[in-house]
Scaffold this motif. Structure first.
Motif, PDB file in Angstrom:
ATOM      1  N   PHE A  56      -6.504   6.268   2.426  1.00  0.00           N
ATOM      2  CA  PHE A  56      -7.880   6.028   2.010  1.00  0.00           C
ATOM      3  C   PHE A  56      -8.109   4.524   1.920  1.00  0.00           C
ATOM      4  O   PHE A  56      -7.174   3.727   2.088  1.00  0.00           O
ATOM      5  N   PHE A  57      -9.347   4.130   1.674  1.00  0.00           N
ATOM      6  CA  PHE A  57      -9.702   2.719   1.591  1.00  0.00           C
ATOM      7  C   PHE A  57     -10.324   2.419   0.224  1.00  0.00           C
ATOM      8  O   PHE A  57     -10.960   3.287  -0.386  1.00  0.00           O
ATOM      9  N   VAL A  58     -10.151   1.188  -0.231  1.00  0.00           N
ATOM     10  CA  VAL A  58     -10.794   0.715  -1.463  1.00  0.00           C
ATOM     11  C   VAL A  58     -11.565  -0.546  -1.130  1.00  0.00           C
ATOM     12  O   VAL A  58     -11.011  -1.481  -0.535  1.00  0.00           O
ATOM     13  N   ARG A  59     -12.842  -0.554  -1.505  1.00  0.00           N
ATOM     14  CA  ARG A  59     -13.683  -1.747  -1.320  1.00  0.00           C
ATOM     15  C   ARG A  59     -14.169  -2.240  -2.672  1.00  0.00           C
ATOM     16  O   ARG A  59     -14.583  -1.452  -3.517  1.00  0.00           O
ATOM     17  N   GLN A  60     -14.116  -3.552  -2.864  1.00  0.00           N
ATOM     18  CA  GLN A  60     -14.571  -4.161  -4.114  1.00  0.00           C
ATOM     19  C   GLN A  60     -15.906  -4.870  -3.900  1.00  0.00           C
ATOM     20  O   GLN A  60     -16.112  -5.534  -2.879  1.00  0.00           O
ATOM     21  N   PHE A  91      -2.341  -9.973  -0.694  1.00  0.00           N
ATOM     22  CA  PHE A  91      -1.519  -9.010  -1.404  1.00  0.00           C
ATOM     23  C   PHE A  91      -1.185  -7.826  -0.503  1.00  0.00           C
ATOM     24  O   PHE A  91      -2.067  -7.073  -0.098  1.00  0.00           O
ATOM     25  N   HIS A  92       0.088  -7.654  -0.207  1.00  0.00           N
ATOM     26  CA  HIS A  92       0.564  -6.450   0.467  1.00  0.00           C
ATOM     27  C   HIS A  92       1.679  -5.887  -0.416  1.00  0.00           C
ATOM     28  O   HIS A  92       2.678  -6.569  -0.672  1.00  0.00           O
ATOM     29  N   PHE A  93       1.497  -4.661  -0.885  1.00  0.00           N
ATOM     30  CA  PHE A  93       2.466  -4.048  -1.795  1.00  0.00           C
ATOM     31  C   PHE A  93       3.075  -2.802  -1.181  1.00  0.00           C
ATOM     32  O   PHE A  93       2.391  -2.028  -0.499  1.00  0.00           O
ATOM     33  N   HIS A 137      -7.120  -6.807   3.330  1.00  0.00           N
ATOM     34  CA  HIS A 137      -7.659  -7.358   4.569  1.00  0.00           C
ATOM     35  C   HIS A 137      -8.549  -8.562   4.276  1.00  0.00           C
ATOM     36  O   HIS A 137      -9.197  -8.634   3.238  1.00  0.00           O
ATOM     37  N   VAL A 138      -8.552  -9.510   5.212  1.00  0.00           N
ATOM     38  CA  VAL A 138      -9.399 -10.694   5.087  1.00  0.00           C
ATOM     39  C   VAL A 138     -10.853 -10.284   5.272  1.00  0.00           C
ATOM     40  O   VAL A 138     -11.221  -9.716   6.301  1.00  0.00           O
ATOM     41  N   ARG A 197     -10.986  -5.755   0.476  1.00  0.00           N
ATOM     42  CA  ARG A 197     -10.903  -4.428   1.087  1.00  0.00           C
ATOM     43  C   ARG A 197      -9.440  -4.099   1.312  1.00  0.00           C
ATOM     44  O   ARG A 197      -8.667  -4.945   1.754  1.00  0.00           O
ATOM     45  N   TYR A 198      -9.061  -2.883   0.971  1.00  0.00           N
ATOM     46  CA  TYR A 198      -7.667  -2.470   1.036  1.00  0.00           C
ATOM     47  C   TYR A 198      -7.529  -1.167   1.812  1.00  0.00           C
ATOM     48  O   TYR A 198      -8.358  -0.263   1.685  1.00  0.00           O
ATOM     49  N   THR A 199      -6.443  -1.078   2.575  1.00  0.00           N
ATOM     50  CA  THR A 199      -6.035   0.184   3.180  1.00  0.00           C
ATOM     51  C   THR A 199      -4.854   0.707   2.384  1.00  0.00           C
ATOM     52  O   THR A 199      -3.840   0.010   2.242  1.00  0.00           O
ATOM     53  N   ILE A 200      -4.976   1.921   1.863  1.00  0.00           N
ATOM     54  CA  ILE A 200      -3.932   2.528   1.046  1.00  0.00           C
ATOM     55  C   ILE A 200      -3.306   3.677   1.824  1.00  0.00           C
ATOM     56  O   ILE A 200      -4.010   4.596   2.249  1.00  0.00           O
ATOM     57  N   THR A 201      -2.002   3.614   2.000  1.00  0.00           N
ATOM     58  CA  THR A 201      -1.268   4.659   2.696  1.00  0.00           C
ATOM     59  C   THR A 201      -0.306   5.323   1.717  1.00  0.00           C
ATOM     60  O   THR A 201       0.435   4.631   1.006  1.00  0.00           O
ATOM     61  N   VAL A 202      -0.337   6.658   1.684  1.00  0.00           N
ATOM     62  CA  VAL A 202       0.474   7.410   0.719  1.00  0.00           C
ATOM     63  C   VAL A 202       1.294   8.466   1.466  1.00  0.00           C
ATOM     64  O   VAL A 202       0.869   9.621   1.599  1.00  0.00           O
TER      65      VAL A 202
END
Length: 200
Positions: free
Chosen positions: A12-16, A147-149, A166-167, A172-177
């Motif tokens: 999923f993605f997270v946008r701030q 930040f890459h965790f 992502h720049v 904006r983040y891509t979250i992989t589970v």
């Protein structure tokens, strides 16, 4: 109204979205082609809160709360954060390891049948980012080291969750589970915390 997935979501993605008083977070599904899909959850985080408490809703109208995370103590982020469902039942727990984070940001997460540890992916980048923060002219006005965790299972070392920033003008983040044991609600809470609470 969207239906909240309560168990495993592989990506999923997270946008701030920044405002004067709050940070707004949109959690978006990943379409089969990898593009952003429909809204799964929405939250607002008050800046400089005495005791962090973030509630997630099914939509931007904030009519239906579905889960939340809350600090255990006032002004003590080291105590950690509990994640609760809409009925107040515990889902999981996470905390920042402040000693380890002096060199490389580190988090711990506990869920149903799961204990994991998350660190910044690249140790060298972690050090460079800290040096950058100490340059007075630059400070936090623009940080090129992202930040890459990666979170790995304490017992097996297998990847449980990854967060890649992502720049962009807005974070904006891509979250992989890849681990089906990690509840979607706990994964979302950690993903938002990595943005909202990282500097604390």
């Amino acid at each position: 109204m969207t239906t909240l997935p309560v168990h495993h979501v592989p990506q999923f993605f997270v946008r701030q979205h920044l405002t004067m008083m709050v940070n707004r977070y949109e959690v978006l599904a990943a379409n089969p082609d990898g593009a952003e899909g429909p809204l799964l959850a929405f939250a607002e985080q008050k800046r400089m809160a005495m005791k962090e408490h973030v509630t997630f809703y099914t939509d931007r109208d904030k009519q239906r709360p579905v889960f939340s995370f809350k600090a255990r103590k006032v002004i003590d982020p080291s105590s950690g954060y509990d994640v609760w469902d809409a009925a107040g039942q515990p889902i999981g727990f996470f905390r920042k390891d402040f000693k380890a984070s002096l060199v490389r940001s580190t988090w711990h997460v506990s869920g149903s049948g799961l204990e994991a540890r998350g660190t910044e992916r690249n140790r060298g980048v972690a050090v460079l980012r800290r040096v950058w923060d100490f340059i007075p002219v630059l400070g936090e006005t623009w940080v090129p080291f992202l930040f890459h965790f990666d979170f790995t299972d304490n017992a097996t070392g297998q990847t449980v969750m990854s967060s890649q920033k992502h720049v962009a003008v807005r974070d904006r983040y891509t979250i992989t589970v890849p681990d089906p044991r990690l509840d979607f609600r706990l994964a979302v809470s950690i993903a938002v915390a990595l943005d909202a609470l990282q500097s604390r």
